[in-house]
Design a protein around this motif. Structure first.
Motif, short mmCIF file in Angstrom:
data_model
loop_
_atom_site.label_atom_id
_atom_site.label_comp_id
_atom_site.label_asym_id
_atom_site.label_seq_id
_atom_site.Cartn_x
_atom_site.Cartn_y
_atom_site.Cartn_z
N ALA A 131 -110.40 45.36 5.44
CA ALA A 131 -109.98 46.08 6.66
C ALA A 131 -108.62 45.59 7.13
CB ALA A 131 -111.03 45.88 7.76
N LEU A 132 -108.40 44.27 7.10
CA LEU A 132 -107.12 43.73 7.54
C LEU A 132 -106.00 44.15 6.59
CD1 LEU A 132 -105.47 41.97 9.44
CD2 LEU A 132 -106.08 39.98 8.04
N GLY A 133 -106.27 44.11 5.29
CA GLY A 133 -105.27 44.53 4.31
C GLY A 133 -104.85 45.98 4.51
N VAL A 176 -105.02 47.71 7.37
CA VAL A 176 -104.27 47.81 8.63
C VAL A 176 -102.83 47.34 8.43
CG1 VAL A 176 -104.03 46.76 10.93
CG2 VAL A 176 -106.24 47.70 10.20
N ILE A 177 -102.65 46.23 7.70
CA ILE A 177 -101.30 45.72 7.44
C ILE A 177 -100.48 46.75 6.66
CG2 ILE A 177 -99.98 43.97 6.18
CD1 ILE A 177 -102.22 41.96 6.90
N SER A 178 -101.08 47.29 5.59
CA SER A 178 -100.37 48.26 4.75
C SER A 178 -99.96 49.50 5.53
CB SER A 178 -101.24 48.65 3.55
OG SER A 178 -101.48 47.55 2.71
N LEU A 179 -100.84 50.00 6.42
CA LEU A 179 -100.56 51.22 7.19
C LEU A 179 -99.45 51.02 8.22
CD1 LEU A 179 -104.21 52.52 7.78
CD2 LEU A 179 -102.41 53.68 6.47
N ASN A 180 -99.24 49.77 8.66
CA ASN A 180 -98.30 49.51 9.73
C ASN A 180 -96.98 48.91 9.27
OD1 ASN A 180 -99.65 50.03 12.56
ND2 ASN A 180 -101.25 49.17 11.24
N LEU A 181 -96.80 48.81 7.96
CA LEU A 181 -95.52 48.30 7.44
C LEU A 181 -94.44 49.37 7.56
CD1 LEU A 181 -96.73 46.46 4.20
CD2 LEU A 181 -95.72 45.38 6.21
N ARG A 182 -93.22 48.96 7.91
CA ARG A 182 -92.12 49.90 8.02
C ARG A 182 -91.62 50.36 6.65
NH1 ARG A 182 -88.29 46.87 12.33
NH2 ARG A 182 -90.01 45.78 13.32
N GLU A 183 -91.71 49.48 5.67
CA GLU A 183 -91.33 49.81 4.29
C GLU A 183 -92.37 49.24 3.35
OE1 GLU A 183 -88.10 46.33 3.41
OE2 GLU A 183 -87.44 48.06 4.60
N LYS A 184 -92.49 49.82 2.15
CA LYS A 184 -93.53 49.44 1.20
C LYS A 184 -93.39 47.98 0.80
CE LYS A 184 -95.68 50.65 -3.19
NZ LYS A 184 -97.00 50.24 -2.69
N ARG A 185 -94.51 47.29 0.77
CA ARG A 185 -94.53 45.88 0.38
C ARG A 185 -95.92 45.55 -0.16
NH1 ARG A 185 -92.45 41.12 4.49
NH2 ARG A 185 -92.39 39.43 2.98
N GLU A 186 -95.97 44.70 -1.18
CA GLU A 186 -97.27 44.33 -1.74
C GLU A 186 -98.06 43.48 -0.74
OE1 GLU A 186 -94.41 43.62 -3.28
OE2 GLU A 186 -94.40 44.68 -5.21
N VAL A 187 -99.36 43.76 -0.65
CA VAL A 187 -100.25 43.03 0.26
C VAL A 187 -101.44 42.50 -0.52
CG1 VAL A 187 -101.74 43.19 2.30
CG2 VAL A 187 -99.58 44.46 2.23
N ILE A 188 -101.70 41.21 -0.36
CA ILE A 188 -102.91 40.60 -0.92
C ILE A 188 -103.66 39.97 0.23
CG2 ILE A 188 -103.84 38.78 -2.41
CD1 ILE A 188 -101.48 39.20 -4.26
N CYS A 189 -104.89 40.39 0.44
CA CYS A 189 -105.70 39.88 1.54
C CYS A 189 -107.08 39.52 0.97
CB CYS A 189 -105.82 40.95 2.63
SG CYS A 189 -106.22 40.30 4.24
N ILE A 190 -107.39 38.23 0.97
CA ILE A 190 -108.66 37.76 0.37
C ILE A 190 -109.45 36.98 1.41
CG2 ILE A 190 -107.76 37.72 -1.99
CD1 ILE A 190 -107.24 34.76 -1.70
N ASP A 191 -110.77 36.93 1.21
CA ASP A 191 -111.60 36.25 2.21
C ASP A 191 -112.62 35.32 1.56
OD1 ASP A 191 -113.52 38.07 1.25
OD2 ASP A 191 -113.18 39.47 2.91
N LYS A 192 -113.38 34.66 2.44
CA LYS A 192 -114.39 33.68 2.06
C LYS A 192 -113.77 32.46 1.36
CE LYS A 192 -118.36 36.65 2.13
NZ LYS A 192 -119.60 37.07 1.51
N ILE A 193 -112.54 32.13 1.74
CA ILE A 193 -111.83 30.99 1.17
C ILE A 193 -111.40 30.06 2.31
CG2 ILE A 193 -109.84 30.24 -0.19
CD1 ILE A 193 -111.78 31.86 -1.86
N SER A 194 -111.76 28.79 2.21
CA SER A 194 -111.41 27.80 3.23
C SER A 194 -110.26 26.94 2.72
CB SER A 194 -112.63 26.93 3.55
OG SER A 194 -112.31 25.96 4.50
N THR A 195 -109.26 26.68 3.55
CA THR A 195 -108.08 25.90 3.14
C THR A 195 -107.67 24.90 4.22
OG1 THR A 195 -106.41 27.35 4.11
CG2 THR A 195 -107.23 27.95 1.92
#
Length: 469
Positions: A419-421, A423-442
């Motif tokens: 869902a976050l990925g 939303v980010i892609s839809l609101n970018l002014r110009e095309k850009r690669e998006v990687i959004c991953i979850d269930k990872i602790s850092t």
């Protein structure tokens, strides 16, 4: 269709020895409690263990890369696994070997030889964690619902991990190991680590290069190093000498329930032999057997809380081959064309409490720490975010990545990456690669490797990179 089995390799290039394991990992899709499809590692089976081989060196400061490559090639041949079948794994350079002049180059070249997603790692924190997994300390801590400390004692260092109810609370490392003093066949000292020279001098010992090692002096230094391990287990007060042996920072006092020993020296932490001879010590031409003997003596009063590990000398390599991999999926967003990615530094804006309105403000100053063109931002995120929450996070992240070259990479602990990925892609002014991953602790200071997709999931390795420290 999801690949049901993948092969993983672990290579541990240690101060004394080098080992290789190859494992088969079973990947499975399941339905989570929220009825969302999830990808998990269902089973792990070690299908090959190499012999324990002396680490090949060209000289005291240089690793023999061709020698290491031959060891790995032989392991692949004996296991009947082609290197093109290897999907993941880790090359770990541990102990004093990680301080060799060409350590980073060897690790990088070997991981490239093995494939796109075999990662090159070094650093005492990750080594400690993997040894704790490989020795079984994490599993025993979970099963007993108690705090278990694992001391992985190798040739150059002791890597310590503290697990509470299966979760790792802290890791640290000390300059304590079996090859800090080495002799030739005549018993003359041919190597004395600079890391313990202050102890030798303070204790008035006549241990010098070219001089015959006297048993009683070796006994004194091994007893001292063993007492240091008692102290880091919080069984005695931490002395200034022990503090000087720490490699990594961040040690915090804790109450110990159980203790386990792994590593090459861990093989000798068993029944006490009070009459160990110089001939027995010379078995490996180092102090390893004697140090293990003295650790057994110093911990004699605590033998009722000593656990037998599942693995001793192979603990780190098993951790590298079986436990370095995380799986993120299936509710994630990614651009396959830019994968795999390696050694991306992680920026974590918040250590504890998160304020979604301050993601940009808190993350931006941390950019000054990195000269790399790519970074990843890591958040825990709300457990059940509203659409307004996701839009707010998306706006803050887009604003932050306006300062960053390369793809937008977001790591979430909670499960809303897709869902976050979007939303980010839809609101970018110009095309850009998006990687959004979850269930990872850092943590801050970590790096991430993101591999090629396995079905709808992505393999991920979180690591700390430290060379020549």
């Amino acid at each position: 269709m999801l690949q049901s089995e993948i092969y993983s390799i672990g290579v541990d290039i240690g101060t004394s020895t080098t080992e290789v394991i190859i494992s088969r990992l079973k990947i499975k899709n399941i339905l989570s409690s929220s009825l969302i499809k999830e990808t998990v590692i269902e089973g792990k089976e070690i299908i090959y263990k190499s012999p324990v081989i002396v680490t090949p060196l060209l000289d005291e400061v240089t690793i023999d890369f061709n020698g290491i490559k031959d060891i790995v090639s032989r392991a692949l041949k004996e296991s009947n696994i082609d290197k093109n079948q290897i999907s993941t794994g880790a090359v770990i350079i541990t102990g004093e070997t990680a301080r060799k002049e060409n350590a980073e180059e060897v690790s990088k070249n070997l991981s490239e030889y093995l494939g796109d997603f075999v990662v090159a790692t070094a650093g005492p924190k990750l080594e400690s964690l993997l040894a704790g997994y490989g020795s079984g300390a994490s599993e025993m801590s979970k099963n007993l619902s108690r705090r278990v400390v694992n001391l992985d004692i190798g040739g150059g260092t002791t890597n310590v991990s503290v697990f509470n109810c299966g979760e790792c609370e802290q890791t640290f490392a000390l300059d304590t190991g079996g090859r800090l003093i080495k002799f030739n066949d005549e018993g003359e000292i041919i190597y004395l680590s600079k890391r313990i020279e202050f102890l030798v001098k303070k204790m008035g010992l006549n241990l010098k290069l070219g001089r015959r090692a006297e048993l009683h002096e070796l006994e004194i230094i091994c007893k001292k190093l063993s007492k240091c391990l008692l102290e880091v287990c919080c069984l005695e007060e931490l002395s200034e000498d022990t503090k000087r042996l720490f490699i990594s920072e961040g040690f915090e006092l804790f109450e110990v329930d159980y203790i386990g020993f792994s590593g090459g020296v861990g093989e000798y932490v068993r029944e006490v032999n009070k009459n160990i001879s110089l001939e027995e010590i010379r078995k490996h031409n180092d102090i390893g057997p004697l140090l293990g003997n003295h650790i057994s003596r110093e911990f004699e009063d605590y033998k009722n809380i000593i656990l037998s590990p599942k693995e001793r000398i192979r603990a780190t390599v098993i951790g590298a081959g079986n436990h370095s991999l995380n799986i993120s999926g299936s509710t994630i967003a990614f651009e396959k064309s830019i994968l795999p990615l390696k050694n991306i530094p992680i920026i974590k804006p918040f250590e504890k409490e998160e304020n979604l309105n301050e993601i940009y403000i808190k993350a931006s100053p941390k950019l000054d720490l990195y000269n790399e063109s790519m970074v990843a931002i890591s958040l825990k995120g709300p457990k059940s975010p509203s659409y307004e929450d996701i839009k707010l996070i998306g706006r803050e992240i887009i604003k932050f990545f306006e300062k960053v070259i390369g793809p937008i990479i977001v790591i979430l602990e909670n499960d809303f990456a897709k869902a976050l990925g979007q939303v980010i892609s839809l609101n970018l002014r110009e095309k850009r690669e998006v990687i959004c991953i979850d269930k990872i602790s850092t943590k801050n200071g970590d790096y991430i490797d993101i591999g090629l997709p396995i079905g709808e999931a992505i393999p991920v390795v979180i690591k700390t990179l430290i060379y020549n420290s």
